[in-house]
Enzyme design. Structure first.
Site, PDB file in Angstrom:
ATOM      1  N   ARG A 103     -16.573  21.616-149.361  1.00 48.51           N
ATOM      2  CA  ARG A 103     -15.309  22.357-149.500  1.00 48.51           C
ATOM      3  C   ARG A 103     -15.460  23.662-148.729  1.00 48.51           C
ATOM      4  O   ARG A 103     -16.330  24.476-149.042  1.00 48.51           O
ATOM      5  CB  ARG A 103     -14.984  22.638-150.970  1.00 48.51           C
ATOM      6  CG  ARG A 103     -13.801  23.589-151.126  1.00 48.51           C
ATOM      7  CD  ARG A 103     -13.313  23.765-152.539  1.00 48.51           C
ATOM      8  NE  ARG A 103     -12.509  22.625-152.962  1.00 48.51           N
ATOM      9  CZ  ARG A 103     -11.666  22.647-154.006  1.00 48.51           C
ATOM     10  NH1 ARG A 103     -11.521  23.740-154.721  1.00 48.51           N
ATOM     11  NH2 ARG A 103     -10.978  21.566-154.330  1.00 48.51           N
ATOM     12  N   HIS A 130      -6.384  18.278-148.035  1.00 47.44           N
ATOM     13  CA  HIS A 130      -7.005  18.022-149.341  1.00 47.44           C
ATOM     14  C   HIS A 130      -6.830  16.526-149.657  1.00 47.44           C
ATOM     15  O   HIS A 130      -6.110  16.145-150.581  1.00 47.44           O
ATOM     16  CB  HIS A 130      -6.350  18.905-150.406  1.00 47.44           C
ATOM     17  CG  HIS A 130      -7.136  18.997-151.676  1.00 47.44           C
ATOM     18  ND1 HIS A 130      -8.395  18.428-151.838  1.00 47.44           N
ATOM     19  CD2 HIS A 130      -6.852  19.609-152.871  1.00 47.44           C
ATOM     20  CE1 HIS A 130      -8.837  18.675-153.055  1.00 47.44           C
ATOM     21  NE2 HIS A 130      -7.923  19.387-153.698  1.00 47.44           N
ATOM     22  N   GLN A 133      -7.248  14.847-153.245  1.00 51.30           N
ATOM     23  CA  GLN A 133      -6.117  15.088-154.145  1.00 51.30           C
ATOM     24  C   GLN A 133      -5.042  14.007-153.981  1.00 51.30           C
ATOM     25  O   GLN A 133      -4.461  13.534-154.958  1.00 51.30           O
ATOM     26  CB  GLN A 133      -5.529  16.473-153.842  1.00 51.30           C
ATOM     27  CG  GLN A 133      -4.382  16.863-154.732  1.00 51.30           C
ATOM     28  CD  GLN A 133      -4.836  17.142-156.161  1.00 51.30           C
ATOM     29  OE1 GLN A 133      -5.761  17.895-156.380  1.00 51.30           O
ATOM     30  NE2 GLN A 133      -4.185  16.518-157.130  1.00 51.30           N
ATOM     31  N   ASP A 219       2.782  23.621-155.315  1.00 52.02           N
ATOM     32  CA  ASP A 219       1.403  24.115-155.363  1.00 52.02           C
ATOM     33  C   ASP A 219       1.480  25.636-155.291  1.00 52.02           C
ATOM     34  O   ASP A 219       2.557  26.211-155.068  1.00 52.02           O
ATOM     35  CB  ASP A 219       0.609  23.521-154.178  1.00 52.02           C
ATOM     36  CG  ASP A 219      -0.874  23.873-154.213  1.00 52.02           C
ATOM     37  OD1 ASP A 219      -1.362  24.355-155.249  1.00 52.02           O
ATOM     38  OD2 ASP A 219      -1.552  23.661-153.185  1.00 52.02           O
ATOM     39  N   CYS A 258      -1.210  19.970-158.078  1.00 49.26           N
ATOM     40  CA  CYS A 258      -2.649  19.664-158.010  1.00 49.26           C
ATOM     41  C   CYS A 258      -3.480  20.530-158.944  1.00 49.26           C
ATOM     42  O   CYS A 258      -4.596  20.164-159.286  1.00 49.26           O
ATOM     43  CB  CYS A 258      -3.134  19.804-156.570  1.00 49.26           C
ATOM     44  SG  CYS A 258      -3.032  21.488-155.930  1.00 49.26           S
ATOM     45  N   ARG A 286      -8.230  12.285-160.924  1.00 48.10           N
ATOM     46  CA  ARG A 286      -9.208  12.719-159.907  1.00 48.10           C
ATOM     47  C   ARG A 286     -10.558  12.042-160.170  1.00 48.10           C
ATOM     48  O   ARG A 286     -11.290  11.708-159.236  1.00 48.10           O
ATOM     49  CB  ARG A 286      -9.411  14.252-159.955  1.00 48.10           C
ATOM     50  CG  ARG A 286      -8.176  15.106-159.741  1.00 48.10           C
ATOM     51  CD  ARG A 286      -7.671  15.127-158.331  1.00 48.10           C
ATOM     52  NE  ARG A 286      -8.629  15.578-157.329  1.00 48.10           N
ATOM     53  CZ  ARG A 286      -8.932  16.857-157.040  1.00 48.10           C
ATOM     54  NH1 ARG A 286      -8.330  17.830-157.687  1.00 48.10           N
ATOM     55  NH2 ARG A 286      -9.800  17.152-156.078  1.00 48.10           N
TER      56      ARG A 286
HETATM   57  N1  NVA Z   1      -3.523  24.866-151.878  1.00 48.92           N
HETATM   58  C1  NVA Z   1      -4.517  25.191-152.875  1.00 48.92           C
HETATM   59  C2  NVA Z   1      -5.082  23.953-153.466  1.00 48.92           C
HETATM   60  C3  NVA Z   1      -6.093  24.201-154.559  1.00 48.92           C
HETATM   61  C4  NVA Z   1      -6.664  22.933-155.095  1.00 48.92           C
HETATM   62  C5  NVA Z   1      -5.598  26.042-152.247  1.00 48.92           C
HETATM   63  O1  NVA Z   1      -6.056  25.703-151.144  1.00 48.92           O
HETATM   64  O2  NVA Z   1      -5.986  27.033-152.858  1.00 48.92           O
HETATM   65  N1   CP Z   2      -6.836  20.474-157.413  1.00 48.70           N
HETATM   66  C1   CP Z   2      -8.080  20.900-157.144  1.00 48.70           C
HETATM   67  O1   CP Z   2      -8.710  20.534-156.135  1.00 48.70           O
HETATM   68  O2   CP Z   2      -8.592  21.701-158.110  1.00 48.70           O
HETATM   69  P1   CP Z   2      -9.929  22.560-157.982  1.00 48.70           P
HETATM   70  O3   CP Z   2      -9.702  23.630-156.964  1.00 48.70           O
HETATM   71  O4   CP Z   2     -10.145  23.097-159.366  1.00 48.70           O
HETATM   72  O5   CP Z   2     -11.040  21.637-157.556  1.00 48.70           O
END
Ligand code: NVA
Ligand code: CP
Length: 301
Positions: A103, A130, A133, A219, A258, A286
């Site tokens: 990540r 992502h 997801q 989101d 998400c 998930r």
């Molecule tokens: N769009 C959000 C998704 C978190 C799972 C982010 O990148 O922070």
């Molecule tokens: N939706 C998601 O990826 O959550 P986290 O950032 O908690 O992993």
């Protein structure tokens, strides 16, 4: 010849056959939870350059339930924080672990490490995508609708990484995707042009985008690692998914997010806690989606 490694990098990098297989296997794993095991014990190494609750815990629990094990690294507790390169770290981890989840921020870095890695790489989120997801989201919709291809799905809010991965899913499905964002916050033209773009429609007014929507998705307005911009945030207020906005759909639409949610910003309590919210099933799924991705990468099916 070097054996082709099964990386899970992006929704549009996989064939439709593989996407459908992974989701089918995820449903199977849910029905048979705790009864599927890896033939040989395998180790997953996970690198988090950004925070995570769901991705981290569901991959860890999922892998352990398959009789595998997990090692987690972040910037603070590994040499990454002292400047060792991600590339060198990946090369070393590949000597210990069977599969790596990453990540991070820059999508290009994800592709770079997949080129040099000797084990499969899973995209655990970048600034641009992502995909894990979306596997869980589609699985969740399949639990509630007979045919996802017939749906009208509406994305409201920021045209971010999750939205991009929804757009990429159009390469594999026939659903319609309406996207409504404040000016300057739409997904890039390029990502839309790269898919069957006739299925995507862009709207300035969220209420218009929502008409006839079977599913409404939003989101956070501020994704991780994206610079805070107070002026930009002001433009988001009419994109809040509240009961009034949901009443603009002519159907009894479901709601997805998400998570993590910023209650009172992109969504209100009445919607996220309402009877049509699927967010808790979505988060639960998930687990099975990630088990399925792990098994696919490890060539278990
Ligand atoms: N769009 C959000 C998704 C978190 C799972 C982010 O990148 O922070
Ligand atoms: N939706 C998601 O990826 O959550 P986290 O950032 O908690 O992993």
């Amino acid at each position: 010849m070097k054996k082709k490694i099964r990386h899970f990098l992006n929704i549009n990098k996989l064939s439709t056959k593989d996407i459908l297989l992974i989701i089918k296997q995820a449903h199977f794993l849910k029905k048979n939870y705790g009864r599927k095991f890896l033939n040989d014990k395998k180790i997953l190494a996970m690198i988090f350059e950004k925070p995570s609750t769901r991705t981290r815990v569901s991959f860890e629990v999922g892998m352990k339930k398959l009789n595998g094990d997990v090692v987690v690294l972040d910037q603070h507790d590994s040499q990454l924080g002292r400047g060792e390169s991600l590339q060198d770290t990946i090369k070393v981890l590949g000597r210990y672990a069977d599969i790596i989840l990453y990540r991070g921020s820059d999508e290009k870095i994800l592709y770079d490490i997949s080129e040099l890695s000797e084990v499969p790489i899973i995209n655990g989120l970048t600034n641009n995508s992502h995909p894990c997801q979306i596997i869980a989201d589609i699985m969740t919709l399949e639990e509630n609708f007979k045919d996802i291809n017939k749906l009208k799905i509406c994305w409201v809010g920021d045209g971010n990484n999750v939205c991009n991965s929804w757009i990429e899913a159009i390469n594999h499905y026939d659903f319609e995707l309406n996207i409504s964002c404040p000016e300057g916050c739409f997904p890039s033209k390029q990502i839309i042009e790269n898919c069957k773009s006739s299925q995507v429609r862009l709207f300035d007014k969220p209420a218009e985008a929502l008409k006839n929507a079977d599913v409404v998705i939003t989101d956070t307005w501020e994704s991780m690692g994206v610079k805070k911009d107070r002026e930009k945030l002001k433009r988001f207020h009419k994109f809040r998914v509240d009961a009034d906005l949901m009443s603009k759909t002519t159907k009894d639409s479901f709601f997805l997010h998400c998570l993590p949610a910023h209650r009172g910003c992109e969504v209100t309590d009445e919607v996220i806690d309402g009877k049509n919210s699927l967010v808790w099933d979505e988060a639960q799924n998930r687990l099975y989606a990630h088990q399925s991705i792990l098994l696919w990468c490890l060539e278990d099916f």
